[in-house]
Motif scaffolding. Structure first.
Motif, short mmCIF file in Angstrom:
data_model
loop_
_atom_site.label_atom_id
_atom_site.label_comp_id
_atom_site.label_asym_id
_atom_site.label_seq_id
_atom_site.Cartn_x
_atom_site.Cartn_y
_atom_site.Cartn_z
N GLU A 44 0.42 -56.91 46.02
CA GLU A 44 1.52 -57.10 46.97
C GLU A 44 1.29 -58.35 47.83
O GLU A 44 2.19 -59.13 48.08
CB GLU A 44 1.68 -55.85 47.87
N LYS A 45 0.02 -58.54 48.26
CA LYS A 45 -0.33 -59.73 49.05
C LYS A 45 -0.11 -61.00 48.25
O LYS A 45 0.36 -62.01 48.77
CB LYS A 45 -1.80 -59.66 49.50
N LEU A 46 -0.48 -60.93 46.98
CA LEU A 46 -0.33 -62.10 46.10
C LEU A 46 1.14 -62.48 45.97
O LEU A 46 1.50 -63.65 46.04
CB LEU A 46 -0.94 -61.80 44.72
N VAL A 47 2.00 -61.47 45.81
CA VAL A 47 3.45 -61.71 45.70
C VAL A 47 3.96 -62.41 46.96
O VAL A 47 4.74 -63.35 46.90
CB VAL A 47 4.22 -60.39 45.43
N VAL A 48 3.48 -61.95 48.13
CA VAL A 48 3.90 -62.55 49.41
C VAL A 48 3.46 -64.02 49.47
O VAL A 48 4.22 -64.89 49.87
CB VAL A 48 3.31 -61.74 50.61
N ARG A 49 2.21 -64.28 49.04
CA ARG A 49 1.69 -65.67 49.07
C ARG A 49 2.47 -66.56 48.09
O ARG A 49 2.77 -67.71 48.40
CB ARG A 49 0.20 -65.68 48.71
N GLN A 50 2.79 -66.01 46.92
CA GLN A 50 3.56 -66.78 45.93
C GLN A 50 4.96 -67.09 46.45
O GLN A 50 5.48 -68.19 46.29
CB GLN A 50 3.64 -66.01 44.60
N GLN A 51 5.56 -66.08 47.11
CA GLN A 51 6.91 -66.25 47.66
C GLN A 51 6.89 -67.31 48.77
O GLN A 51 7.79 -68.14 48.87
CB GLN A 51 7.43 -64.91 48.20
N ALA A 52 5.84 -67.27 49.60
CA ALA A 52 5.72 -68.25 50.69
C ALA A 52 5.66 -69.67 50.13
O ALA A 52 6.29 -70.59 50.66
CB ALA A 52 4.47 -67.96 51.53
N LEU A 53 4.92 -69.84 49.03
CA LEU A 53 4.84 -71.17 48.41
C LEU A 53 6.21 -71.59 47.87
O LEU A 53 6.65 -72.72 48.09
CB LEU A 53 3.80 -71.18 47.28
N GLN A 54 6.90 -70.67 47.20
CA GLN A 54 8.24 -71.00 46.66
C GLN A 54 9.21 -71.38 47.79
O GLN A 54 10.00 -72.30 47.65
CB GLN A 54 8.80 -69.83 45.83
N ASN A 55 9.08 -70.69 48.94
CA ASN A 55 9.94 -71.02 50.09
C ASN A 55 9.67 -72.44 50.57
O ASN A 55 10.56 -73.12 51.07
CB ASN A 55 9.70 -70.04 51.25
N ARG A 56 8.41 -72.88 50.44
CA ARG A 56 8.05 -74.24 50.89
C ARG A 56 8.34 -75.30 49.82
O ARG A 56 8.07 -76.47 50.04
CB ARG A 56 6.57 -74.30 51.29
N LEU A 57 8.83 -74.85 48.68
CA LEU A 57 9.17 -75.82 47.62
C LEU A 57 10.69 -75.89 47.38
O LEU A 57 11.13 -76.53 46.44
CB LEU A 57 8.45 -75.44 46.32
N VAL A 58 11.45 -75.23 48.26
CA VAL A 58 12.92 -75.18 48.06
C VAL A 58 13.51 -76.59 48.06
O VAL A 58 14.29 -76.96 47.18
CB VAL A 58 13.58 -74.29 49.15
N MET A 59 13.10 -77.40 49.06
CA MET A 59 13.67 -78.76 49.15
C MET A 59 13.25 -79.62 47.97
O MET A 59 14.03 -80.38 47.41
CB MET A 59 13.25 -79.43 50.46
N GLU A 60 11.98 -79.48 47.58
CA GLU A 60 11.49 -80.24 46.43
C GLU A 60 12.29 -79.88 45.17
O GLU A 60 12.75 -80.78 44.45
CB GLU A 60 9.99 -79.97 46.19
N HIS A 61 12.49 -78.60 44.94
CA HIS A 61 13.24 -78.16 43.74
C HIS A 61 14.69 -78.66 43.77
O HIS A 61 15.27 -79.00 42.74
CB HIS A 61 13.21 -76.63 43.60
N GLU A 62 15.23 -78.73 44.97
CA GLU A 62 16.60 -79.22 45.15
C GLU A 62 16.68 -80.72 44.80
O GLU A 62 17.65 -81.19 44.23
CB GLU A 62 16.90 -79.06 46.65
N LEU A 63 15.65 -81.47 45.19
CA LEU A 63 15.66 -82.93 45.04
C LEU A 63 15.09 -83.44 43.72
O LEU A 63 15.48 -84.51 43.25
CB LEU A 63 14.87 -83.56 46.20
N TRP A 64 14.14 -82.71 43.14
CA TRP A 64 13.45 -83.18 41.94
C TRP A 64 14.36 -83.61 40.78
O TRP A 64 14.06 -84.60 40.12
CB TRP A 64 12.42 -82.15 41.46
N PRO A 65 15.45 -82.89 40.49
CA PRO A 65 16.29 -83.34 39.37
C PRO A 65 16.77 -84.79 39.52
O PRO A 65 16.88 -85.51 38.53
CB PRO A 65 17.47 -82.36 39.39
#
Length: 252
Positions: A44-65
């Motif tokens: 459960e902790k791992l899922v939270v940490r993975q989600q936190a990273l994805q939240n911090r990559l939202v702008m990158e994913h939006e811009l990368w294309p």
């Protein structure tokens, strides 16, 4: 014969299969059930940490294309009375998966060092900029920091197509997004903040040996009691910012 609890714990630590988990769920031993609960909490902790990273990559994913090479930019050291401002520019790969990359101020020294090494291992490119005390005195702290950020961008081997910057504008001709508290919102900026902080801390530890008596290794140049006592007793050094008011009183 049933496996011992020690053996079961070893199996659980090593990516257990769904079959094994189903089988252990019916094991009546308390120790087995406790081990399963512990595994579930870890997952459960791992899922939270993975989600936190994805939240911090939202702008990158939006811009990368449209902008495959995005540099995160941050600085460390605007507040101290001594030492340089260090800026970092970091270009992350699109499959970046280093967990816990966050604003460097929110990490322990041990965690920062561990993440610094991981970032250095996977980043596409990393570059530094420096504004020393003389430049800070000449330009003022804000402009000196901007110039050091531009330096970090210009020193990159791969020219970025877009910048994500923590709270400032970089004086270079590139599209950029200025983010307040960016080091907590973007993994690219967070990675830059970790790199800049590690480099500056190592530098101030070295300066502690060059200029003993100011406690630089513990205060990183900030105006602590020991630092001010050193200034009063020894005067200022070449790495002190003469334009900062507490230093002005203590010329050589």
């Amino acid at each position: 014969m049933a496996n011992s609890i020690k053996e079961i714990k070893a199996q659980l630590a090593n990516n257990p299969s769904t079959e094994l988990l189903a089988q252990l769920a019916t094991d009546p031993r308390k120790g087995v059930q406790a081990a399963l609960q512990q595994l579930q909490r870890q997952q459960e902790k791992l899922v939270v940490r993975q989600q936190a990273l994805q939240n911090r990559l939202v702008m990158e994913h939006e811009l990368w294309p449209n902008y495959p090479l995005i540099a995160g930019i941050d600085e460390v050291g605007r507040g101290p009375l001594a030492g340089p401002v260090i800026t970092a520019a970091v270009i992350l790969p699109h499959d970046f998966a280093v967990l816990d990359v966050n604003d460097s101020k929110q990490l322990s020294a041990k965690k920062r060092q561990e993440l610094y090494l991981k970032i250095c291992a996977v980043a596409i490119d990393i570059s530094l900029g420096i504004a020393d005390a003389q430049m800070i005195d000449r330009e003022n702290i804000y402009h000196a920091t901007e110039l050091a950020m531009a330096q970090a961008v210009e020193h990159l081997y791969y020219q970025p197509q877009y910048l994500l910057v923590d709270a400032m504008h970089v004086p270079v001709a590139l599209p950029q997004r200025r983010l307040i508290k960016g080091d907590a919102r973007s993994a690219s900026i967070a990675a830059a903040s970790i790199v800049a902080k590690q480099v500056r801390d190592h530098l101030m530890t070295m300066y502690d040996r060059v200029y003993p008596g100011y406690d630089f290794k513990d205060n990183a140049g900030y105006g602590t009691q020991k630092h001010l006592a050193g200034l009063a007793a020894l005067g200022s050094t070449p790495i002190h910012r003469q334009s900062f008011s507490p230093v002005k009183q203590y010329h050589h």
